[in-house]
Design an enzyme around this catalytic site. Structure first.
Site, PDB file in Angstrom:
ATOM      1  CB  SER A  12      46.509 -26.919  66.170  1.00 23.05           C
ATOM      2  OG  SER A  12      46.083 -28.254  66.146  1.00 23.05           O
ATOM      3  CG  HIS A  36      44.798 -28.246  61.245  1.00 19.89           C
ATOM      4  ND1 HIS A  36      43.838 -27.983  62.195  1.00 19.89           N
ATOM      5  CD2 HIS A  36      45.955 -28.446  61.926  1.00 19.89           C
ATOM      6  CE1 HIS A  36      44.389 -28.026  63.405  1.00 19.89           C
ATOM      7  NE2 HIS A  36      45.671 -28.294  63.264  1.00 19.89           N
TER       8      HIS A  36
END
Length: 264
Positions: free
Chosen positions: A98, A231
Site C-alpha cells: 500500500s 486490500h
C-alpha cells in the site's frame, strides 16, 4: 537530504531474524498506519534464505512519541540514510505494501542515485505512482477514518472497538494518508530494477489496470501477480507471496534479473 549522522539506523530498522548466510536482504515497508511488526511472519518465513529488514516509521509502537513524517519524499530520504549502512555487504531488494509501495519506489530511486541500486522492487496493494485519486481521507473526521480502516479490513477488530487505542492510532493513520495522498510522482520517473506488482482482485484501493501501470515506471522487467482478495490479500496468501519472493530472490535470481522487459 539529511546528513547520515542525523539518522539513528537502529530506530528505523528491525531485523527480527538475523540471517548471516543470506545472499540478499529484503527491506519491507509498511502500509499507512502499519508498523515493522506487520512483517514479522514474512521474516520468519523467508529466513534463512533471505534476511528481512523491516522499517519502523516514526509515530508508532516504540517510536510513538516521535512525530509522524507527513511527506513520502521526506520519509524516503530518511529511510535511505538508515539503509546505507546495510547496503555494503549484500544487495537489497524492496517490498512495500500500500503506502509502503510508493515509499519503496522513492527509496529505490534514491538508492540508485547513491550508487546502491536495489536488485528488485515488489509493490503490493498500490496503484502505480503516476495514478492518482482524489480521496482526501486525511481530511475526514475521526469516524470516517475508522470507516476507512473497517473497509480495508487491515486493522484488528479489537482495536476498532477500543476507543483509547483508536485515539493513538487515528493520528498516525491520518498523517500517513496525508503523506501518500499529497504525493506526486516526478514526470517520467522510473527505476532500473525489475518490478513485481502484487494486487488483490477486489482491492478497493488499486484496480488491476492501475496496478498494471507500474510497468511505466521501470526500464527493466515487469510482472503483475493477481491474488483473490481485497486490500490485505497477503494476510491470507502469505505462503504464495513468500514463495514468489523466494523464487525471485533465491531460486532463480539470475533468470529473474536477466529477463527482457515484459517477459515476466
Amino acid at each position: 537530504m539529511l546528513p547520515a549522522a542525523a539518522v539513528d539506523t537502529s530506530q528505523w530498522i528491525r531485523r527480527f531474524h538475523p540471517s548471516p548466510d543470506a545472499n540478499v536482504r529484503l527491506v519491507c515497508l509498511p502500509h499507512a498506519g502499519g508498523s515493522a511488526s506487520f512483517y514479522y511472519p514474512v521474516s520468519e518465513s523467508l529466513t534463512p534464505e533471505v534476511e528481512v529488514l523491516a522499517v519502523q516509521y516514526p509515530g508508532r509502537q516504540d517510536r510513538r512519541n516521535e512525530p509522524c513524517v507527513e511527506s513520502v519524499t521526506e520519509l524516503a530520504d530518511l529511510i535511505v540514510e538508515a539503509l546505507l549502512p546495510w547496503s555494503d555487504e549484500k544487495p537489497l531488494a524492496l517490498f512495500g505494501h500500500s503506502m509502503g509501495s510508493t515509499v519503496a519506489f522513492e527509496v529505490a530511486r534514491r538508492l540508485e542515485q547513491q550508487g546502491r541500486p536495489p536488485v528488485a522492487l515488489f509493490a503490493s496493494g498500490r496503484r502505480a505512482p503516476s495514478r492518482y485519486r482524489d480521496d482526501q481521507v486525511h481530511l475526514r473526521d475521526d469516524n470516517a477514518i475508522v470507516e476507512e480502516l473497517q473497509t480495508l479490513s487491515g486493522t484488528d477488530s479489537r482495536l476498532l472497538g477500543n476507543e483509547d487505542l483508536l485515539r493513538l492510532v487515528i493520528p498516525v493513520v491520518r498523517a500517513d494518508y496525508k503523506a501518500v495522498e499529497t504525493y506526486r510522482c516526478s514526470p517520467g520517473a522510473k527505476v532500473l530494477c525489475p518490478v513485481s506488482v502484487l494486487v488483490g482482485d477486489s482491492d478497493p484501493k488499486a484496480t488491476i489496470e492501475e496496478a498494471r501501470a507500474w510497468s511505466e515506471h521501470t526500464t527493466s522487467a515487469f510482472e503483475l501477480q493477481v491474488y483473490p482478495g481485497g486490500h490485505f490479500y497477503l494476510s491470507t496468501h502469505q505462503d504464495r507471496v513468500t514463495d514468489l519472493l523466494l523464487d525471485r530472490l533465491v531460486d532463480a535470481p539470475a533468470t529473474f534479473m536477466a529477463r527482457p522487459r515484459g517477459l515476466l
